[in-house]
Design a protein around this motif. Sequence first.
Motif, PDB file in Angstrom:
ATOM      1  N   ILE A   1      37.964  88.483 -43.664  1.00  0.00           N
ATOM      2  CA  ILE A   1      36.968  89.683 -43.080  1.00  0.00           C
ATOM      3  C   ILE A   1      36.284  90.145 -44.247  1.00  0.00           C
ATOM      4  O   ILE A   1      34.901  90.898 -44.114  1.00  0.00           O
ATOM      5  N   LEU A   2      37.368  90.599 -44.613  1.00  0.00           N
ATOM      6  CA  LEU A   2      37.173  91.670 -46.424  1.00  0.00           C
ATOM      7  C   LEU A   2      35.882  90.703 -46.764  1.00  0.00           C
ATOM      8  O   LEU A   2      34.830  91.483 -48.013  1.00  0.00           O
ATOM      9  N   THR A   3      36.138  88.817 -47.056  1.00  0.00           N
ATOM     10  CA  THR A   3      35.076  88.695 -48.625  1.00  0.00           C
ATOM     11  C   THR A   3      33.977  88.663 -47.469  1.00  0.00           C
ATOM     12  O   THR A   3      32.755  88.476 -48.194  1.00  0.00           O
ATOM     13  N   GLY A   4      33.838  88.159 -45.686  1.00  0.00           N
ATOM     14  CA  GLY A   4      32.773  87.622 -45.358  1.00  0.00           C
ATOM     15  C   GLY A   4      31.719  88.562 -44.376  1.00  0.00           C
ATOM     16  O   GLY A   4      30.566  88.649 -44.591  1.00  0.00           O
ATOM     17  N   LEU A   5      32.006  89.741 -43.597  1.00  0.00           N
ATOM     18  CA  LEU A   5      31.503  91.024 -43.688  1.00  0.00           C
ATOM     19  C   LEU A   5      32.058  92.201 -44.185  1.00  0.00           C
ATOM     20  O   LEU A   5      30.352  92.395 -44.115  1.00  0.00           O
ATOM     21  N   VAL A   6      32.527  92.148 -45.500  1.00  0.00           N
ATOM     22  CA  VAL A   6      32.696  93.472 -45.864  1.00  0.00           C
ATOM     23  C   VAL A   6      32.226  93.567 -47.839  1.00  0.00           C
ATOM     24  O   VAL A   6      31.741  94.094 -48.571  1.00  0.00           O
ATOM     25  N   HIS A   7      32.613  91.894 -48.037  1.00  0.00           N
ATOM     26  CA  HIS A   7      32.387  91.720 -48.812  1.00  0.00           C
ATOM     27  C   HIS A   7      32.365  92.372 -49.991  1.00  0.00           C
ATOM     28  O   HIS A   7      31.992  92.953 -51.347  1.00  0.00           O
ATOM     29  N   ILE A   8      33.588  92.254 -50.054  1.00  0.00           N
ATOM     30  CA  ILE A   8      35.218  92.384 -51.143  1.00  0.00           C
ATOM     31  C   ILE A   8      34.739  91.273 -51.800  1.00  0.00           C
ATOM     32  O   ILE A   8      35.010  90.641 -51.830  1.00  0.00           O
ATOM     33  N   ALA A   9      34.635  91.546 -52.805  1.00  0.00           N
ATOM     34  CA  ALA A   9      35.653  90.314 -54.439  1.00  0.00           C
ATOM     35  C   ALA A   9      36.677  89.693 -53.931  1.00  0.00           C
ATOM     36  O   ALA A   9      37.786  89.755 -53.218  1.00  0.00           O
ATOM     37  N   PRO A  10      37.036  88.448 -53.943  1.00  0.00           N
ATOM     38  CA  PRO A  10      38.393  87.732 -53.687  1.00  0.00           C
ATOM     39  C   PRO A  10      39.226  88.392 -54.365  1.00  0.00           C
ATOM     40  O   PRO A  10      40.420  88.603 -53.135  1.00  0.00           O
ATOM     41  N   ALA A  11      39.417  88.427 -55.565  1.00  0.00           N
ATOM     42  CA  ALA A  11      40.173  89.170 -56.517  1.00  0.00           C
ATOM     43  C   ALA A  11      41.270  90.608 -55.274  1.00  0.00           C
ATOM     44  O   ALA A  11      42.236  90.431 -55.235  1.00  0.00           O
ATOM     45  N   SER A  12      40.043  91.494 -55.109  1.00  0.00           N
ATOM     46  CA  SER A  12      40.026  92.197 -54.686  1.00  0.00           C
ATOM     47  C   SER A  12      40.875  92.578 -52.610  1.00  0.00           C
ATOM     48  O   SER A  12      41.311  92.995 -52.546  1.00  0.00           O
ATOM     49  N   ALA A  13      39.897  91.294 -52.670  1.00  0.00           N
ATOM     50  CA  ALA A  13      40.499  90.855 -51.156  1.00  0.00           C
ATOM     51  C   ALA A  13      41.944  90.934 -50.796  1.00  0.00           C
ATOM     52  O   ALA A  13      42.340  90.327 -49.559  1.00  0.00           O
ATOM     53  N   ALA A  14      42.350  89.049 -51.529  1.00  0.00           N
ATOM     54  CA  ALA A  14      43.165  89.257 -51.793  1.00  0.00           C
ATOM     55  C   ALA A  14      44.588  89.855 -51.974  1.00  0.00           C
ATOM     56  O   ALA A  14      45.807  89.663 -51.214  1.00  0.00           O
ATOM     57  N   ALA A  15      44.293  91.166 -52.322  1.00  0.00           N
ATOM     58  CA  ALA A  15      45.624  91.903 -52.588  1.00  0.00           C
ATOM     59  C   ALA A  15      45.689  92.939 -51.329  1.00  0.00           C
ATOM     60  O   ALA A  15      46.106  93.600 -50.574  1.00  0.00           O
ATOM     61  N   THR A  16      44.379  93.316 -51.465  1.00  0.00           N
ATOM     62  CA  THR A  16      43.639  94.011 -50.035  1.00  0.00           C
ATOM     63  C   THR A  16      44.043  93.686 -48.808  1.00  0.00           C
ATOM     64  O   THR A  16      44.877  94.419 -47.948  1.00  0.00           O
ATOM     65  N   SER A  17      44.410  92.186 -48.202  1.00  0.00           N
ATOM     66  CA  SER A  17      44.370  91.413 -46.856  1.00  0.00           C
ATOM     67  C   SER A  17      46.113  91.536 -47.065  1.00  0.00           C
ATOM     68  O   SER A  17      46.707  91.541 -45.614  1.00  0.00           O
ATOM     69  N   LEU A  18      47.009  91.854 -48.260  1.00  0.00           N
ATOM     70  CA  LEU A  18      48.617  92.145 -47.600  1.00  0.00           C
ATOM     71  C   LEU A  18      48.702  92.745 -47.862  1.00  0.00           C
ATOM     72  O   LEU A  18      49.809  93.055 -46.451  1.00  0.00           O
ATOM     73  N   PHE A  19      47.707  94.234 -47.905  1.00  0.00           N
ATOM     74  CA  PHE A  19      47.982  95.219 -47.851  1.00  0.00           C
ATOM     75  C   PHE A  19      48.431  96.147 -47.252  1.00  0.00           C
ATOM     76  O   PHE A  19      49.101  96.435 -46.341  1.00  0.00           O
ATOM     77  N   THR A  20      46.839  94.969 -46.238  1.00  0.00           N
ATOM     78  CA  THR A  20      47.049  95.819 -44.910  1.00  0.00           C
ATOM     79  C   THR A  20      47.624  95.198 -43.858  1.00  0.00           C
ATOM     80  O   THR A  20      48.528  95.620 -43.111  1.00  0.00           O
TER      81      THR A  20
END
Length: 250
Positions: free
Chosen positions: A30-49
């Motif tokens: 969702i973060l990379t495909g829908l919100v278009h967040i950079a992969p490195a930031s999306a990886a950290a955000t997904s675990l935090f979420t």
Amino acid sequence: MFILLLVLGFIIGGFVIAMGGGGAAFYLGILTGLVHIAPASAAATSLFTALPSLCIGAYSHYRTGNMRFKFGNRMLIAAVPATIIGSIIAEFLDENIYKWLIFLVFLLLGLQVIWQSFHHHESKNTQMTAQLNPGKAYFFGTLSGLMVGIAGLSGGSPLVAGMLLMGLSMQEAAATSSYALIITSIVGILMHSTEGNIAWGAGIALMIGAIIGSALMPALLSRFNSRKVTKVLRPLMGAIMIIMAVTTVA
């Protein structure tokens, strides 16, 4: 966008806690495909979420009495160092090689879980026939840790598959996995946060929805017969793993 992320978080949070995952793979998509967040930031955000909903879901599972700490602890012995190692080698590992490795792991595990679903006949209660196999526990724990460390995924699928193959019911596997994933997610967040910043806005929206969904699902599952739940969710888990295998290389 906030409302959409809230609803998606609710759906994912409830679904994955029932399946014994943390949902980081879905959040990552969702973060990379829908919100278009950079992969490195999306990886950290997904675990935090995924972490808060995991904690709440694990507590709800604990109250149902389905956690099997002996199985979870053995897997954590391998998963924690594998998470650290995976985070270190992530920047050196070719992305295509990693994708095909994950494809093979998910495909084989999915097929094995589905095969077991239709060829495994229980003559007595699942809890009584479950046996801890240290070799399997360390193997699946290592796979889980590498998934967390390398890609920022929660790594729940290998844990659940391993526990199902060792004889736990789906409810027991989901409960035990949720507890183990708390530890690996914390380690993963610490490692990945050095590579990318957390996207607080999107992450918090998903997190709120996931917390609500993960809090409600364990109580709902506890109302049903464990054998019937396992009969339905085990092949579903296998099918999801095969789908994830295909999407990894698609």
